[in-house]
Structure formats: structure tokens, C-alpha cells
Design an enzyme around this catalytic site. Structure first.
Site, PDB file in Angstrom:
ATOM      1  N   ARG A   1       0.764  -1.135   0.081  1.00  0.00           N
ATOM      2  CA  ARG A   1      -0.129   0.047  -0.076  1.00  0.00           C
ATOM      3  C   ARG A   1       0.716   1.114   0.069  1.00  0.00           C
ATOM      4  O   ARG A   1       0.445   2.186  -0.841  1.00  0.00           O
ATOM      5  CB  ARG A   1      -1.117  -0.114   1.251  1.00  0.00           C
ATOM      6  CG  ARG A   1      -2.130  -0.977   1.082  1.00  0.00           C
ATOM      7  CD  ARG A   1      -2.751  -1.329   2.275  1.00  0.00           C
ATOM      8  NE  ARG A   1      -1.769  -1.533   3.513  1.00  0.00           N
ATOM      9  CZ  ARG A   1      -2.029  -1.413   4.722  1.00  0.00           C
ATOM     10  NH1 ARG A   1      -3.314  -0.665   4.990  1.00  0.00           N
ATOM     11  NH2 ARG A   1      -1.148  -1.648   5.662  1.00  0.00           N
TER      12      ARG A   1
ATOM     13  N   ASN B   1      -6.456  -2.425   2.359  1.00  0.00           N
ATOM     14  CA  ASN B   1      -6.318  -3.972   2.552  1.00  0.00           C
ATOM     15  C   ASN B   1      -7.742  -4.449   2.562  1.00  0.00           C
ATOM     16  O   ASN B   1      -8.637  -3.940   3.357  1.00  0.00           O
ATOM     17  CB  ASN B   1      -5.578  -4.529   3.754  1.00  0.00           C
ATOM     18  CG  ASN B   1      -4.152  -4.460   3.738  1.00  0.00           C
ATOM     19  OD1 ASN B   1      -3.521  -4.330   2.620  1.00  0.00           O
ATOM     20  ND2 ASN B   1      -3.623  -4.308   4.815  1.00  0.00           N
TER      21      ASN B   1
END
Length: 91
Positions: free
Chosen positions: A21, A39
């Protein structure tokens, strides 16, 4: 100047717990894109990118590129209506 677009991508593979990320966040920042990297409970990462089409396409290509951390086994993406997002969030 290219048109503004918004793309939602679902990235599969080993992409949680490996800095993925943050990798996406940096790639988006370099291109000046808004969006998010989140997520999902099923192990995937949802990536939202919004900005000039050329820059969005460039970051989309990086999602499964050799610099991406972890192991990316698939990227499914779809264009979505722009929402005028600003900034980038990691969730």
C-alpha cells in the site's frame, strides 16, 4: 492534457504485510494522483486512482511491475466515475 479518470483496481497475490500500500501511495504521489490503497479481508488490496488518464495508466502498470513488493498474481481494474478526490489515503 489528458482527461481526468478514476480507476478502481483489485490486486491479488501476496500484497498484504509487505509494504504494498505504501508503494502504491508513493507511486501515486509522484504522478500527483488522488486515491487510496486499502487492505481487503480476502487478502487483496483495493487501489483507487484518480487524475489525468495518462498518469493513472502509468501507475496501473506499476501495480504489477517488477518494483512492486510482494507477489502480484493479478490486477483487475475498471473505470469509475470521477469524484473529485484529493489526497491519497492508506487504509
Amino acid at each position: 492534457m489528458s482527461a481526468e479518470v478514476r480507476v478502481v483496481a483489485l490486486v491479488s497475490g501476496t500484497v498484504q504485510g509487505v509494504g504494498y500500500r505504501w508503494f502504491v501511495s508513493r507511486a501515486a504521489a509522484v504522478r500527483g494522483l488522488a486515491g487510496s490503497a486499502t487492505n481487503l479481508p480476502d487478502g487483496r488490496v483495493e487501489v483507487v486512482l484518480e487524475g489525468p488518464a495518462e498518469d493513472v495508466r502509468a501507475v496501473l502498470a506499476e501495480l504489477s511491475g517488477r518494483r512492486a513488493p510482494g507477489t502480484v498474481t493479478g490486477v483487475e481494474s475498471r473505470e469509475d466515475g470521477g469524484r473529485g478526490m484529493s489526497g491519497f489515503t492508506v487504509g
